[in-house]
Motif scaffolding. Structure first.
Motif, mmCIF file in Angstrom:
data_model
loop_
_atom_site.group_PDB
_atom_site.id
_atom_site.type_symbol
_atom_site.label_atom_id
_atom_site.label_comp_id
_atom_site.label_asym_id
_atom_site.label_seq_id
_atom_site.Cartn_x
_atom_site.Cartn_y
_atom_site.Cartn_z
ATOM 1 N N ALA A 159 -21.628 5.556 22.482
ATOM 2 C CA ALA A 159 -21.058 5.820 21.157
ATOM 3 C C ALA A 159 -22.078 5.492 20.074
ATOM 4 O O ALA A 159 -22.728 4.450 20.105
ATOM 5 C CB ALA A 159 -19.795 4.988 20.959
ATOM 6 N N GLY A 160 -22.232 6.414 19.136
ATOM 7 C CA GLY A 160 -23.142 6.207 18.015
ATOM 8 C C GLY A 160 -24.562 6.675 18.247
ATOM 9 O O GLY A 160 -25.345 6.773 17.298
ATOM 10 N N ARG A 213 -19.008 16.230 25.139
ATOM 11 C CA ARG A 213 -19.873 15.078 25.406
ATOM 12 C C ARG A 213 -21.110 15.184 24.527
ATOM 13 O O ARG A 213 -21.459 16.273 24.031
ATOM 14 C CB ARG A 213 -20.298 15.046 26.881
ATOM 15 C CG ARG A 213 -19.163 14.908 27.873
ATOM 16 C CD ARG A 213 -19.616 15.245 29.294
ATOM 17 N NE ARG A 213 -20.730 14.426 29.727
ATOM 18 C CZ ARG A 213 -21.629 14.807 30.636
ATOM 19 N NH1 ARG A 213 -21.550 16.002 31.200
ATOM 20 N NH2 ARG A 213 -22.610 14.007 30.989
ATOM 21 N N THR A 220 -23.252 12.732 17.175
ATOM 22 C CA THR A 220 -22.841 11.453 17.735
ATOM 23 C C THR A 220 -21.326 11.443 17.892
ATOM 24 O O THR A 220 -20.603 12.074 17.125
ATOM 25 C CB THR A 220 -23.231 10.272 16.815
ATOM 26 O OG1 THR A 220 -22.616 10.465 15.528
ATOM 27 C CG2 THR A 220 -24.740 10.173 16.646
ATOM 28 N N LEU A 221 -20.861 10.722 18.895
ATOM 29 C CA LEU A 221 -19.442 10.459 19.087
ATOM 30 C C LEU A 221 -19.176 8.997 18.784
ATOM 31 O O LEU A 221 -19.929 8.127 19.233
ATOM 32 C CB LEU A 221 -19.019 10.773 20.524
ATOM 33 C CG LEU A 221 -18.765 12.239 20.891
ATOM 34 C CD1 LEU A 221 -18.634 12.389 22.397
ATOM 35 C CD2 LEU A 221 -17.510 12.764 20.203
ATOM 36 N N ASP A 222 -18.114 8.710 18.025
ATOM 37 C CA ASP A 222 -17.783 7.306 17.795
ATOM 38 C C ASP A 222 -16.843 6.811 18.891
ATOM 39 O O ASP A 222 -16.482 7.561 19.808
ATOM 40 C CB ASP A 222 -17.208 7.083 16.392
ATOM 41 C CG ASP A 222 -15.807 7.656 16.207
ATOM 42 O OD1 ASP A 222 -15.173 8.066 17.204
ATOM 43 O OD2 ASP A 222 -15.334 7.688 15.052
ATOM 44 N N GLN A 223 -16.447 5.555 18.817
ATOM 45 C CA GLN A 223 -15.627 4.968 19.871
ATOM 46 C C GLN A 223 -14.255 5.597 19.970
ATOM 47 O O GLN A 223 -13.567 5.451 20.995
ATOM 48 C CB GLN A 223 -15.499 3.455 19.657
ATOM 49 C CG GLN A 223 -14.883 3.048 18.331
ATOM 50 C CD GLN A 223 -15.924 2.765 17.265
ATOM 51 O OE1 GLN A 223 -16.881 3.523 17.117
ATOM 52 N NE2 GLN A 223 -15.727 1.664 16.531
ATOM 53 N N ASP A 224 -13.827 6.310 18.929
ATOM 54 C CA ASP A 224 -12.516 6.963 18.946
ATOM 55 C C ASP A 224 -12.600 8.441 19.303
ATOM 56 O O ASP A 224 -11.585 9.159 19.264
ATOM 57 C CB ASP A 224 -11.844 6.814 17.578
ATOM 58 C CG ASP A 224 -11.619 5.360 17.206
ATOM 59 O OD1 ASP A 224 -11.271 4.565 18.096
ATOM 60 O OD2 ASP A 224 -11.825 5.012 16.027
ATOM 61 N N GLY A 225 -13.811 8.932 19.625
ATOM 62 C CA GLY A 225 -13.973 10.319 20.026
ATOM 63 C C GLY A 225 -14.189 11.299 18.896
ATOM 64 O O GLY A 225 -14.144 12.517 19.112
#
Length: 504
Positions: free
Chosen positions: A348-349, A337, A388-393
């Motif tokens: 996300a982002g 996370r 950062t995590l994007d929408q695809d993980g």
């Protein structure tokens, strides 16, 4: 289960398979590897009175004997304490004392002998081998429970004082299994080449190759030599290895000069520092589809995220460059996370601190409950890294909340360099930061306020540093200032110092 059981099983299944190689020369088959490790274990138990759970340190450069010592320690049910061979003997002595090691294996480090506590014996491999052929071996590895310690990995904290990361048998099992799922398959015909230190990530990757009965190769140079690898890889074939990004950059540069394009390579796993987008693109162009990236820490060894070979090569995805600059999605045995300071998950982002939970996460820090409590909260390891995590993980590292400098894949903590410099009589104040380096990734820069009208010479400061800390940690540049920039609370503004070095 004792990690040495894996070696015993492979030796039974493939006794004559080549196991340990120095360059291209086979030093030991799997049956010989297992027998020698059993002999080391028996020497530890009978001669040195090492009991299950005792710590045994290794302060040596890479060699085939290093792997025999590791497995001998586990045969005896003891805990391996691999110490970075680049450390100053005083730094190594601190680790020995803090870990309570009963014995340390060295190779010709005379200075260390006088620095060790009386409770630790020293075994010099240059004077006496770890065993002789006539020595009996333990009949079987000492039984160990999943939560028993197997590896005590020392990594500095934000203060620069080394902390012992407690890695259990269960932690190492989870790391090993995740490799097969998330990083790469391993074949019996593979050759694991240890060009990076066995005391760190490269050493942790031995387990997968022992399980599959692969070859374990220590280059004749004992470390990383780009020209040597260009020659060695085609002769060995099916080479797999772990490398820091700076090693890959230097290897690519050497390969361009010789025309080498990756013959003999199967997989290069890279990690341990930032890989710049331009560098991985250049590496793929030179060597082809042979790269996998991992992101991990000593506290969650090699097992937070991975960027697959397919992701690295994919140019069809609309955000392929973003993915190539990331460290990939979470590995199968962990949850990852990105959170704010209060532990709330970020959208996300949005940048936040990276936290991870799962089977590979350490049991805690050795004899340091305060640091354990700070780092592990409600079952989550707070890494100190920002991302950062994007929408695809897919996770992208954005910054490090700790001021660690990563040079040549090795962590350098500014505080310990600053403390060493402040012991010089002509230094009043000092602040250390990292500067980007095309060769090493980062290099150490020291800003110094002199306590005398005549600043100390660079030579004097270098000599002083070498007497207290490892040579690779010393500053590559010294900049003298009348005063250091500080905020209203008196804290040095390292962000301002980083701006200043952009012109040097």
């Amino acid at each position: 289960m004792n990690m040495a059981e894996w070696l015993v099983r492979t030796a039974r299944r493939a006794p004559d398979a080549p196991a340990l190689l120095s360059g291209e020369n086979v030093v030991a088959s799997y049956s010989e590897f297992a027998a020698n490790a059993a002999r080391v274990g028996n020497v530890l138990r009978t001669r040195h009175k090492v009991e299950p759970g005792d710590r045994v340190a290794i302060f040596m450069k890479n060699s085939t004997a290093y792997l025999e010592l590791l497995y001998g320690i586990w045969f005896a049910g003891a805990v391996a304490v691999p110490v970075n061979a680049k450390l100053h003997p005083r730094e190594a002595a601190f680790i020995v004392e803090d870990s309570g090691s009963r014995l340390i294996f060295v190779a010709g480090v005379d200075e260390l002998r006088s620095l060790l506590p009386s409770t630790c014996a020293l075994h010099d491999m240059e004077i006496e081998p770890a065993f002789v052929a006539e020595d009996a071996g333990l009949s079987a590895p000492e039984p160990r429970a999943p939560d028993d310690l197997a590896w005590l990995f020392y990594t500095s904290g934000t203060t620069g004082k080394p902390k012992g990361v407690m890695l259990t048998n269960a932690n190492l099992h989870a790391m090993t299994y995740a490799y097969f799922v998330d990083v790469d398959d391993v074949l019996a015909e593979d050759a694991a080449v240890y060009a990076a230190p066995l005391s760190h990530g490269a050493g942790l990757y031995n387990f997968m190759h022992v399980l599959r009965g692969s070859r374990h190769v220590v280059p004749r140079s004992g470390g990383f030599d780009a020209a040597e690898l260009c020659t060695l890889a085609p002769r060995l074939g099916n080479v797999t290895m772990f490398a820091a990004p700076t090693m890959i950059s230097r290897w690519v540069a050497a390969a361009r000069q010789t025309g080498y394009t990756g013959e003999g390579l199967r997989t290069i796993v890279y990690g341990g520092g930032p890989m710049y987008l331009a560098d991985i693109e250049a590496a793929v162009a030179q060597f082809g589809p042979r790269f996998v990236q991992i992101y991990g820490q000593g506290e969650c060894p090699m097992t937070i995220t991975s960027l697959s070979r397919a992701d690295i090569m994919d140019r069809r995805h609309p955000r392929w460059r973003e993915r190539l600059a990331s460290v990939g999605p979470a590995q199968s045995c962990v949850s990852v996370r990105v959170v704010d300071a209060n532990g709330r998950e970020q959208p996300a982002g949005e940048i936040g601190e990276i936290v991870v939970s799962g089977a590979p996460v350490m049991r805690g820090y050795w004899n340091n409950s305060d640091a354990t409590t700070q780092s592990i909260r409600d079952g989550w390891l707070w890494t100190g890294d920002m991302g950062t995590l994007d929408q695809d993980g897919y996770l992208t590292l954005r910054d490090r909340s700790k001021d660690v400098i990563i040079s040549g894949g090795a962590n350098i903590y500014p505080r310990e360099v600053e403390e060493a410099l402040l012991m010089h009589p002509s230094v009043s104040e000092v602040s250390v930061v990292g500067r980007p380096s095309s060769e090493w990734g980062e290099e150490v820069v020291a800003f110094i306020v002199a306590s005398t009208s005549e600043p100390p010479s660079v030579e004097a400061l270098d000599t002083h540093c070498r007497s207290l800390i490892a040579g690779f940690k010393r500053p590559r540049t010294y900049l003298f200032e009348a005063a250091l920039p500080k905020n209203n609370y008196g804290k040095v503004l390292k962000t301002e110092l980083r701006k200043r070095i952009s012109g040097h």
